[in-house]
Design an enzyme around this catalytic site. Structure first.
Site, short mmCIF file in Angstrom:
data_model
loop_
_atom_site.label_atom_id
_atom_site.label_comp_id
_atom_site.label_asym_id
_atom_site.label_seq_id
_atom_site.Cartn_x
_atom_site.Cartn_y
_atom_site.Cartn_z
N GLY A 119 0.80 -1.21 0.15
CA GLY A 119 0.16 -0.09 -0.09
C GLY A 119 0.72 1.40 -0.22
N GLY A 155 2.97 2.50 -2.27
CA GLY A 155 2.76 3.07 -3.74
C GLY A 155 3.48 2.50 -4.74
NE ARG A 167 -5.42 -20.13 -15.52
CZ ARG A 167 -4.98 -19.18 -14.50
NH1 ARG A 167 -4.44 -18.01 -15.07
NH2 ARG A 167 -4.87 -19.17 -13.07
NE ARG A 199 -4.31 -1.91 -2.69
CZ ARG A 199 -3.01 -2.47 -2.46
NH1 ARG A 199 -2.09 -1.94 -3.43
NH2 ARG A 199 -2.76 -3.62 -1.75
NE ARG A 225 -2.54 -7.18 1.58
CZ ARG A 225 -2.27 -7.47 0.26
NH1 ARG A 225 -1.12 -6.59 -0.48
NH2 ARG A 225 -2.46 -8.77 -0.39
N1 ATP Z 1 1.34 9.62 -2.75
C1 ATP Z 1 0.00 9.06 -2.56
N2 ATP Z 1 -0.97 9.68 -2.13
C2 ATP Z 1 -2.18 9.24 -1.95
N3 ATP Z 1 -2.51 8.14 -2.35
C3 ATP Z 1 -1.50 7.29 -2.97
C4 ATP Z 1 -0.17 7.86 -3.43
N4 ATP Z 1 0.43 6.51 -3.89
C5 ATP Z 1 -0.36 5.80 -3.95
N5 ATP Z 1 -1.60 6.05 -3.41
C6 ATP Z 1 -2.92 5.10 -3.33
O1 ATP Z 1 -2.41 4.12 -2.35
C7 ATP Z 1 -2.98 3.08 -2.75
C8 ATP Z 1 -1.86 1.78 -2.59
O2 ATP Z 1 -0.81 1.95 -3.58
P1 ATP Z 1 -0.43 0.84 -4.56
O3 ATP Z 1 -1.15 -0.07 -4.90
O4 ATP Z 1 0.62 1.49 -5.74
O5 ATP Z 1 0.54 0.27 -3.31
P2 ATP Z 1 1.78 -1.12 -3.39
O6 ATP Z 1 2.90 -0.42 -2.63
O7 ATP Z 1 1.93 -1.51 -4.74
O8 ATP Z 1 0.94 -2.30 -2.67
P3 ATP Z 1 1.02 -3.88 -2.73
O9 ATP Z 1 2.51 -4.40 -2.53
O10 ATP Z 1 -0.03 -4.27 -1.89
O11 ATP Z 1 0.83 -4.06 -4.18
C9 ATP Z 1 -3.44 3.09 -4.26
O12 ATP Z 1 -5.00 3.15 -3.93
C10 ATP Z 1 -2.94 4.32 -4.73
O13 ATP Z 1 -3.46 4.92 -5.55
#
Ligand code: ATP
Length: 193
Positions: A16, A18, A46, A139, A150
Site C-alpha cells: 500500500g 505505492g 492455460r 484502494r 498487511r
Molecule cells: N502519494 C500518494 N498519495 C495518496 N495515495 C496514494 C499515493 N501513492 C499511492 N496512493 C494510493 O495508495 C494505494 C496503494 O498504492 P499501491 O497499490 O501502488 O501500493 P503497493 O505498494 O503497490 O501495494 P502492494 O504491495 O499491496 O501491491 C492505491 O490506491 C494508490 O492509488
C-alpha cells in the site's frame, strides 16, 4: 551475465506504500527500458500460455530441485501450486538489454542480498501507518483480514528500511508527484554509473 547487462532494481516497502503506482507510471513512460522476470510455476498452462513467456512451466519435482540448489530468490505456494523467481530469470531480463524490476517484500530483499545480482535497492515508504491504512482501505482490493495482516507486516518493513545500509534509496511517498520524481531521478542516476 553479459557485460552490457544493467543492474536490476529491487523495489520494496509496505503493501500500500505505492510501489505498483510508481511501476505503472514507469512502464508507461519507458515501455522498452524495463522488464519483469518470467516466474516459474508448477500449475498447468492455460490456453494460449507459452512456456518461457507467461511462465516457465515446470513439474513440482523440478521446482523443488531448483529450490534445493538455491536457484530461487523467492517462492510461495498458492492454491496448491508453487510460484517463484529464479536468479537466472532476473539475469535473462538484463541480458536482453532491459533493466529488471523486482517488486518484493523484505524477506525477498534479504534473499536477494545473498545472491550475486547486485541490484539497486529502493524502498517506498508511507508517510505514516495511519496514512497507509487509509490508502489500503481506499484502494478497496483487500478484505478486512488482509488489511489487518498487511498493516501488521508494515511495521517490520518500516523498521527494516531504517536499518543502516539496507536500501540505496528510501522514498517517503507523501506527495505523489514529488515521490515519483525522486524515484525516477534515482533510477536515472543509477543508469549512468
Ligand atoms: N502519494 C500518494 N498519495 C495518496 N495515495 C496514494 C499515493 N501513492 C499511492 N496512493 C494510493 O495508495 C494505494 C496503494 O498504492 P499501491 O497499490 O501502488 O501500493 P503497493 O505498494 O503497490 O501495494 P502492494 O504491495 O499491496 O501491491 C492505491 O490506491 C494508490 O492509488
Amino acid at each position: 551475465m553479459s557485460a552490457v547487462s544493467s543492474r536490476p532494481i529491487v523495489l520494496s516497502g509496505p503493501s500500500g506504500a505505492g510501489k505498483s503506482t510508481f511501476l505503472k507510471r514507469l512502464f508507461t513512460e519507458y515501455p522498452d527500458k524495463f522488464g519483469f522476470s518470467v516466474s516459474h510455476t508448477t500449475r498447468a498452462p492455460r490456453a494460449g500460455e507459452r512456456d518461457g513467456v507467461e511462465y516457465n512451466f515446470v513439474t513440482r519435482e523440478e521446482f523443488l530441485a531448483g529450490v534445493a540448489r538455491g536457484e530461487f530468490i523467492e517462492y510461495a505456494e498458492f492454491s496448491g501450486n508453487l510460484y517463484g523467481t529464479t536468479i537466472n530469470a532476473v539475469k535473462t531480463v538484463g541480458d536482453k538489454g532491459k533493466i529488471c524490476i523486482l517488486d518484493i517484500d523484505m524477506q525477498g530483499v534479504k534473499l536477494v542480498k545473498q545472491t550475486d545480482l547486485k541490484p539497486y535497492y529502493i524502498s517506498v515508504q508511507p508517510p505514516s501507518i495511519a496514512e497507509l491504512e487509509k490508502r489500503l482501505r481506499s484502494r478497496g482490493t483487500e478484505k478486512e483480514e488482509d488489511i489487518v495482516s498487511r498493516l501488521a507486516a508494515a511495521q517490520g518493513e518500516i523498521d527494516y528500511a531504517k536499518e543502516e545500509g539496507t536500501y540505496d534509496e528510501v522514498i517517503i511517498n507523501d506527495d505523489p508527484e514529488t515521490a515519483y520524481a525522486r524515484f525516477k531521478a534515482f533510477i536515472n542516476k543509477g543508469k549512468l554509473e
